[in-house]
Write an enzyme that holds these catalytic residues in place. Structure first.
Site, PDB file in Angstrom:
ATOM      1  CD  GLU A   1      42.623  48.429  46.418  1.00 15.09           C
ATOM      2  OE1 GLU A   1      42.147  48.511  45.263  1.00 15.09           O
ATOM      3  OE2 GLU A   1      41.943  48.414  47.447  1.00 15.09           O
TER       4      GLU A   1
ATOM      5  CE  LYS B   1      45.007  54.435  37.267  1.00  8.53           C
ATOM      6  NZ  LYS B   1      44.526  54.018  35.971  1.00  8.53           N
TER       7      LYS B   1
ATOM      8  NE  ARG C   1      35.419  52.517  39.038  1.00  8.35           N
ATOM      9  CZ  ARG C   1      35.814  53.523  39.786  1.00  8.35           C
ATOM     10  NH1 ARG C   1      36.588  54.462  39.271  1.00  8.35           N
ATOM     11  NH2 ARG C   1      35.444  53.598  41.048  1.00  8.35           N
TER      12      ARG C   1
ATOM     13  NE  ARG D   1      35.371  57.057  34.147  1.00  5.19           N
ATOM     14  CZ  ARG D   1      36.532  57.671  34.243  1.00  5.19           C
ATOM     15  NH1 ARG D   1      37.633  56.977  34.374  1.00  5.19           N
ATOM     16  NH2 ARG D   1      36.613  58.972  34.255  1.00  5.19           N
TER      17      ARG D   1
ATOM     18  CD  GLU E   1      40.085  48.958  35.621  1.00  4.71           C
ATOM     19  OE1 GLU E   1      39.181  49.615  36.187  1.00  4.71           O
ATOM     20  OE2 GLU E   1      40.735  49.398  34.658  1.00  4.71           O
TER      21      GLU E   1
ATOM     22  CG  PHE F   1      38.525  48.507  42.887  1.00 11.59           C
ATOM     23  CD1 PHE F   1      37.785  49.626  43.237  1.00 11.59           C
ATOM     24  CD2 PHE F   1      38.730  48.234  41.545  1.00 11.59           C
ATOM     25  CE1 PHE F   1      37.260  50.452  42.263  1.00 11.59           C
ATOM     26  CE2 PHE F   1      38.207  49.057  40.559  1.00 11.59           C
ATOM     27  CZ  PHE F   1      37.472  50.170  40.920  1.00 11.59           C
TER      28      PHE F   1
ATOM     29  NE  ARG G   1      31.629  65.610  45.512  1.00 13.90           N
ATOM     30  CZ  ARG G   1      30.788  64.825  44.875  1.00 13.90           C
ATOM     31  NH1 ARG G   1      30.421  65.107  43.659  1.00 13.90           N
ATOM     32  NH2 ARG G   1      30.335  63.734  45.433  1.00 13.90           N
TER      33      ARG G   1
ATOM     34  CE  LYS H   1      44.984  59.556  37.379  1.00 18.22           C
ATOM     35  NZ  LYS H   1      44.373  59.508  36.080  1.00 18.22           N
TER      36      LYS H   1
HETATM   37  P1  ATP Z   1      44.328  57.736  32.802  1.00 15.60           P
HETATM   38  O1  ATP Z   1      44.763  56.622  31.882  1.00 15.60           O
HETATM   39  O2  ATP Z   1      44.135  59.057  32.144  1.00 15.60           O
HETATM   40  O3  ATP Z   1      45.081  57.789  34.098  1.00 15.60           O
HETATM   41  P2  ATP Z   1      42.358  56.025  33.760  1.00 15.60           P
HETATM   42  O4  ATP Z   1      41.576  55.327  32.724  1.00 15.60           O
HETATM   43  O5  ATP Z   1      43.396  55.227  34.424  1.00 15.60           O
HETATM   44  O6  ATP Z   1      42.888  57.355  33.168  1.00 15.60           O
HETATM   45  P3  ATP Z   1      41.651  57.408  36.071  1.00 15.60           P
HETATM   46  O7  ATP Z   1      40.420  58.093  36.491  1.00 15.60           O
HETATM   47  O8  ATP Z   1      42.849  58.217  35.914  1.00 15.60           O
HETATM   48  O9  ATP Z   1      41.314  56.608  34.771  1.00 15.60           O
HETATM   49  O10 ATP Z   1      42.044  56.221  37.055  1.00 15.60           O
HETATM   50  C1  ATP Z   1      41.061  55.565  37.739  1.00 15.60           C
HETATM   51  C2  ATP Z   1      40.704  54.264  37.111  1.00 15.60           C
HETATM   52  O11 ATP Z   1      41.605  53.257  37.478  1.00 15.60           O
HETATM   53  C3  ATP Z   1      39.394  53.761  37.658  1.00 15.60           C
HETATM   54  O12 ATP Z   1      38.315  54.341  36.984  1.00 15.60           O
HETATM   55  C4  ATP Z   1      39.478  52.281  37.450  1.00 15.60           C
HETATM   56  O13 ATP Z   1      38.939  51.984  36.186  1.00 15.60           O
HETATM   57  C5  ATP Z   1      40.950  52.007  37.406  1.00 15.60           C
HETATM   58  N1  ATP Z   1      41.455  51.127  38.480  1.00 15.60           N
HETATM   59  C6  ATP Z   1      42.321  50.107  38.277  1.00 15.60           C
HETATM   60  N2  ATP Z   1      42.623  49.500  39.411  1.00 15.60           N
HETATM   61  C7  ATP Z   1      41.948  50.116  40.397  1.00 15.60           C
HETATM   62  C8  ATP Z   1      41.858  49.929  41.808  1.00 15.60           C
HETATM   63  N3  ATP Z   1      42.544  48.981  42.444  1.00 15.60           N
HETATM   64  N4  ATP Z   1      41.055  50.770  42.501  1.00 15.60           N
HETATM   65  C9  ATP Z   1      40.353  51.755  41.878  1.00 15.60           C
HETATM   66  N5  ATP Z   1      40.399  51.976  40.542  1.00 15.60           N
HETATM   67  C10 ATP Z   1      41.191  51.178  39.805  1.00 15.60           C
END
Ligand code: ATP
Length: 575
Positions: free
Chosen positions: A256, A258, A263, A278, A308, A349, A425, A431
């Site tokens: 998917e 990102k 969130r 979150r 998101e 999502f 976990r 990602k």
């Molecule tokens: P960083 O910027 O440090 O990578 P982040 O804010 O992107 O941090 P992470 O935990 O690394 O946070 O990445 C996960 C986050 O990506 C999720 O918490 C969600 O907010 C976001 N996200 C965006 N699109 C999706 C998707 N399709 N499925 C799941 N999460 C998603």
């Protein structure tokens, strides 16, 4: 001792023991011994006191009294003038110890004070938190005085520390969970520790978990997700190449976009919609447009959706970066105006609960099918996340490049057969995004600017985490100017966020309670004696204020060591 008659001094004894050690295992043993006793009291909520709270973790109300108000209450209780209190405070420098001193003096003269029960302390503290509006200060002071007037020196110290939100006995949630396992299931500690973690992720409430555990394993298994209450979300692990993503998630996998937004876990029961971050914060009031969208377009009666929320430019429809939408999270007034200036689209999502049934154990492919049935495509309002299912690295990489071209942050790769597991976990989701030297830190100090920015805090000391300690990794003074220009956090806002957290001041430099989290990019990190982490960033720049992050999300000392190692090997973020 009769049930419910437990004395507050029992807690104080435990606080003192906990304070005396930084070793997690020792803390666990101390707590376990005490929890065995506490389990017999039939008052599971008292367990919150061990972490300096009177509410479950999902409840975003906090005690957090200002030092000033605490000093007022101490003065009033012991009949001491404001100036004397202020003078002693400057000398002692710790509000808890200040209370201890005055309460200790008083005890020698009034021998008739009643012994404080836990019940009294708990209920007064809770009332202190709840009293609001006109006359709140007087009301709070009276409640505090009632406690301090009957407290021994040590009791007063911990009551006041709790009031200002700084108990400082260092009980992390994991430590408390392990201690419950040790206290109640000594024979199967490891297995039960895991069960407790799962239960805790769903309930976010130590009282519920502790009460169930006190009754036995079966009760613990019954703990389930509750619609309308915040829950911990599933988090991804990070990969840098697509092969690794497939190795972790299996083939084929779902892929998917990102999205670069915010969130939001959406809860709907009938016509009642609640939105949580979150970090378990309730943001329903800040997003009336999202609430409307859900009411209008989601037909299911009861759902929990994971999504998101992405902001876009109203005219050009261009996606706005996270920093812009974070304005909406923080805003408590003029919400309607902001709603128009910064409209958002919900990208759904995942689904966790649907019409009376928890879907946590169901494979992702099935959860997605449910989503496909219930999430309509309403342009600029709500849609399903863009997804493909493939076992081909080539196809996946193409999708990745397209996502980047479309202005997204990267991709998420998801195991089709996996359940919804809370936390980071398991690696059921992964990602992948172009690497940048970017870490999240907490601000522990700041410095006043000069000239035009005279009254404002304009440079910030940031720290990483090592267990429950925060270690400095550098001073950042750039980034906010750019953010201001993009409509993000301003110096004024950052100053307003930090000022109430100031713990001490020396010239232009202040120390603040660790609370405000920021993302920082930098050129590299090197060993350095200047900061107590032993490392320093070169050319750091703040890229985001992260009100949606929790202290446990920030970079750890190990993360930093890893970055330094990677850089040495020359494989640091060349992507
Ligand atoms: P960083 O910027 O440090 O990578 P982040 O804010 O992107 O941090 P992470 O935990 O690394 O946070 O990445 C996960 C986050 O990506 C999720 O918490 C969600 O907010 C976001 N996200 C965006 N699109 C999706 C998707 N399709 N499925 C799941 N999460 C998603």
């Amino acid at each position: 001792m009769a049930k419910g008659e437990m004395k507050y001094s029992d807690f104080v004894e435990v606080y003192e023991e906990l304070y005396a050690t930084t070793k997690r295992l020792e803390k666990e043993t101390i707590l376990a011994g005490f929890l065995k006793k506490l389990a017999k009291e039939g008052e599971p909520e008292w367990i919150y006191l061990l972490r300096g709270k009177v509410t479950p973790d999902y409840d975003d109300r906090i005690l957090g009294l200002s030092d000033k108000l605490a000093m007022k209450a101490i003065g009033k209780t012991f009949g001491i003038k404001d100036e004397e209190i202020a003078k002693r405070y400057r000398k002692i420098g710790d509000i808890g110890e200040l209370a201890e001193e005055f309460a200790g003096r008083k005890r020698q003269t009034s021998l008739f004070a009643r012994k404080l029960t836990v019940e009294k302390v708990f209920s007064n503290l809770r009332k202190v938190m709840e009293v609001e509006g006109k006359g709140a200060v007087t009301g709070k002071t009276a409640l505090i005085s009632e406690l301090l007037g009957n407290a021994s020196g040590k009791e007063a110290k911990y009551i006041v520390r709790m009031l200002v939100g700084q108990l400082r006995v260092g009980v992390a949630d994991a430590t408390l969970r392990e201690a419950i396992a040790e206290a109640l299931f000594p024979e199967e500690k490891q297995e039960m520790g895991k069960k407790l973690e799962v239960a805790y992720d769903m309930a976010n409430d130590f009282a519920i978990v502790f009460e169930a555990a006190s009754k036995g394993k079966k009760e613990l298994d019954k703990i389930d997700i509750v619609v309308g209450r915040p829950m911990n979300v599933m988090l991804p692990v990070k990969v840098t190449e697509i092969g690794e993503a497939f190795r972790i998630c299996g083939k084929p996998a779902a892929i998917e976009h990102k999205y670069d937004g915010f969130r939001v876990v959406i809860n709907k029961i009938g016509n009642d919609v609640k939105l949580f971050t979150r970090r378990l914060e309730n943001v329903t009031n800040q997003f009336p447009d999202v609430v409307q969208t859900i009411k209008k377009f989601i037909k299911a009666k009861e759902v929990i959706l994971d999504s998101e929320v992405v902001g876009y430019e109203p005219k050009t429809k261009r996606q706005r970066p996270f920093e812009a939408i974070s304005q909406r999270i923080k805003r408590k007034y003029d919400i309607e105006k902001l709603e128009k200036e910064l409209p958002v689209e919900v990208n759904v999502f995942d689904i966790i609960y649907h019409n009376g049934e928890s879907l946590m154990q169901k494979p992702f492919s099935e959860r997605r099918k449910v989503l496909e049935k219930i999430i309509p495509y309403e342009k600029w309002k709500i849609r399903l996340s863009m997804q493909i299912v493939t076992d081909s690295e080539e196809v996946a990489l193409k999708f990745y490049n397209e996502a980047l071209k479309a202005g997204e942050e990267g991709i998420m790769i998801k195991n089709l057969n996996a359940g919804y597991q809370q936390g980071r976990r398991v690696g059921y989701i992964v990602k992948m995004k172009p690497a940048a030297n970017d870490l999240d830190f907490v601000i522990t100090g700041a410095e006043y600017g000069s000239g035009k920015r005279g009254g404002m805090l304009t440079s910030y000391i940031v720290a990483c985490r090592e267990g429950e300690k925060y270690l400095e990794v550098g001073k950042v003074s750039s980034g906010l100017k750019e953010l201001e220009q993009e409509g993000g956090t301003t110096y004024e806002e950052m100053t307003a966020l930090l000022k109430p957290l100031i713990e001490s001041e020396k010239g232009k430099v202040v120390k603040v309670k660790p609370k405000i989290i920021v993302s920082v990019t930098y050129q590299n990190i090197q060993g350095s004696p200047s900061y107590d982490s032993g490392f320093a960033m070169r050319f750091p720049r703040i890229t985001n204020y992260r009100p949606d992050y929790h202290l446990k999300d920030i970079a750890t000392l190990d993360d930093i060591k890893m970055e330094v190692e990677k850089a040495k090997k020359g494989m640091s973020h060349l992507g």
